[in-house]
Design a protein around this motif. Structure first.
Motif, mmCIF file in Angstrom:
data_model
loop_
_atom_site.group_PDB
_atom_site.id
_atom_site.type_symbol
_atom_site.label_atom_id
_atom_site.label_comp_id
_atom_site.label_asym_id
_atom_site.label_seq_id
_atom_site.Cartn_x
_atom_site.Cartn_y
_atom_site.Cartn_z
ATOM 1 N N ASP A 85 0.794 -1.130 0.309
ATOM 2 C CA ASP A 85 -0.173 -0.182 0.171
ATOM 3 C C ASP A 85 0.813 1.536 0.503
ATOM 4 N N LEU A 86 2.001 1.315 0.113
ATOM 5 C CA LEU A 86 2.691 2.271 -0.002
ATOM 6 C C LEU A 86 3.114 2.547 -1.875
ATOM 7 N N ARG A 87 2.625 2.112 -2.594
ATOM 8 C CA ARG A 87 2.452 2.656 -4.048
ATOM 9 C C ARG A 87 2.147 4.211 -4.125
ATOM 10 N N PRO A 88 0.727 4.839 -3.817
ATOM 11 C CA PRO A 88 1.232 5.695 -3.850
ATOM 12 C C PRO A 88 2.200 7.125 -3.344
ATOM 13 N N ALA A 94 11.780 5.572 -6.314
ATOM 14 C CA ALA A 94 11.776 4.222 -5.375
ATOM 15 C C ALA A 94 11.926 4.815 -3.540
ATOM 16 N N LEU A 95 11.126 4.286 -2.480
ATOM 17 C CA LEU A 95 11.175 4.820 -1.883
ATOM 18 C C LEU A 95 11.444 4.184 -0.555
ATOM 19 N N PRO A 96 11.962 4.301 0.000
ATOM 20 C CA PRO A 96 13.906 3.859 1.129
ATOM 21 C C PRO A 96 13.170 3.199 1.978
ATOM 22 N N LEU A 97 13.549 1.585 2.372
ATOM 23 C CA LEU A 97 13.349 0.785 3.350
ATOM 24 C C LEU A 97 14.482 0.617 4.188
ATOM 25 N N TYR A 98 14.462 1.197 5.269
ATOM 26 C CA TYR A 98 15.960 0.597 5.763
ATOM 27 C C TYR A 98 15.645 -0.602 7.003
ATOM 28 N N VAL A 99 16.516 -1.533 6.264
ATOM 29 C CA VAL A 99 15.665 -3.218 6.901
ATOM 30 C C VAL A 99 17.868 -3.903 7.065
ATOM 31 N N PRO A 124 4.777 -1.623 -6.521
ATOM 32 C CA PRO A 124 5.415 -0.084 -5.943
ATOM 33 C C PRO A 124 6.858 -0.510 -6.188
ATOM 34 N N ALA A 125 7.364 1.048 -6.341
ATOM 35 C CA ALA A 125 8.994 0.801 -6.269
ATOM 36 C C ALA A 125 9.572 1.098 -5.416
ATOM 37 N N LEU A 126 10.133 0.373 -4.727
ATOM 38 C CA LEU A 126 10.954 0.058 -3.219
ATOM 39 C C LEU A 126 12.466 0.195 -3.956
ATOM 40 N N ASP A 127 13.127 0.511 -2.934
ATOM 41 C CA ASP A 127 14.393 0.348 -2.655
ATOM 42 C C ASP A 127 14.933 -0.152 -1.057
ATOM 43 N N ARG A 128 15.496 -1.445 -0.783
ATOM 44 C CA ARG A 128 15.907 -1.893 0.349
ATOM 45 C C ARG A 128 17.254 -1.397 0.637
#
Length: 252
Positions: A85-88, A94-99, A124-128
């Motif tokens: 649901d982070l797509r918007p 790309a949205l950064p995800l710190y993991v 969703p465009a995500l950057d781990r």
């Protein structure tokens, strides 16, 4: 800094499905608890801590229009089930995800469609971004990971300035407690009065708060055994309060 508690419940939320206990039947809005998550607004950034399965509902309720980054505590479903649901918030890149490294690998398996070389349109465009227990920076803002133990599983809490958010902890190593000295506000999990193998009980959480000595503390990640919000409030020390969904905490 402004902190909004998006959800203050445990993995089943409150009310629980198929439960008719007095807490689950409460009419009070303070006893309606979505899965645990928080939004931190500071230094021009909007940082989400975990994306719960209820994230869509939480984002709509607080009129959320922007997220700069997501700090993930661990990969249990009640903390990452809302990542799709982070797509918007990925429209501009790309949205950064710190993991943690284990979360990096786990999300790659469970959300493989988000991390392929050729993405299906609309995912969703995500950057781990892998992190360890060393401090890191987002646009110059220092983030300090806090190693805590969720039963036998090592997970992260986070300190941002004078604020720290720790969920799903059962124990915190002594050296990590040192990272929490001098806090103005601590948000800490406290599942219920009765002990649990992987979560702090009320008594255990209050003992930790006495050792950390923040100016204020808020308890979160309650299940229905925690009782009514009004009763939890009455039994806590003066500087400790129960979280509720939508709670806003201002830190000067």
């Amino acid at each position: 800094m402004d902190v909004t508690i998006l959800g203050s419940g445990t993995s089943k939320g409150v009310p629980e499905v198929a439960c008719a206990c007095k807490v689950c039947r409460s009419d009070s809005k303070f006893d309606k608890r979505l899965r645990a998550s928080a939004l931190v607004r500071t230094h021009g950034l909007e940082l989400l801590i975990d994306a719960s399965p209820d994230f869509r509902q939480q984002a709509l309720r607080c009129d959320l229009y922007h997220v700069d980054a997501v700090l993930v505590t661990h990969s249990h479903y009640d903390h990452v089930g809302g990542i799709d649901d982070l797509r918007p918030f990925c429209a501009d890149g790309a949205l950064p995800l710190y993991v943690r490294e284990d979360v990096y690998d786990d999300l790659g398996r469970r959300l493989d469609y988000c991390f392929r070389d050729h993405l299906y349109p609309g995912v969703p465009a995500l950057d781990r971004i892998k992190i360890d227990d060393r401090p890191f920076f987002i646009n110059g803002l220092k983030i300090i990971p806090i190693n805590v133990m969720h039963g036998k599983l090592p997970i992260f809490g986070y300190r941002i300035g004078d604020f720290a958010y720790i969920t799903d902890a059962k124990t915190i190593p002594e050296e990590e407690l040192e990272k929490l000295k001098g806090l103005k506000v601590l948000v800490l999990n406290a599942l219920r009065p009765r002990k649990h193998f992987a979560h702090l009980s009320f008594e255990e959480a209050l003992d930790l708060i006495k050792r950390i000595k923040p100016e204020k503390a808020y308890l979160t990640h309650f299940n229905h055994e925690a009782g009514f919000h009004k009763d939890i409030e009455r039994m806590l020390p003066e500087n400790v309060h129960p979280c509720f969904d939508g709670l806003n905490i201002r830190i000067e």
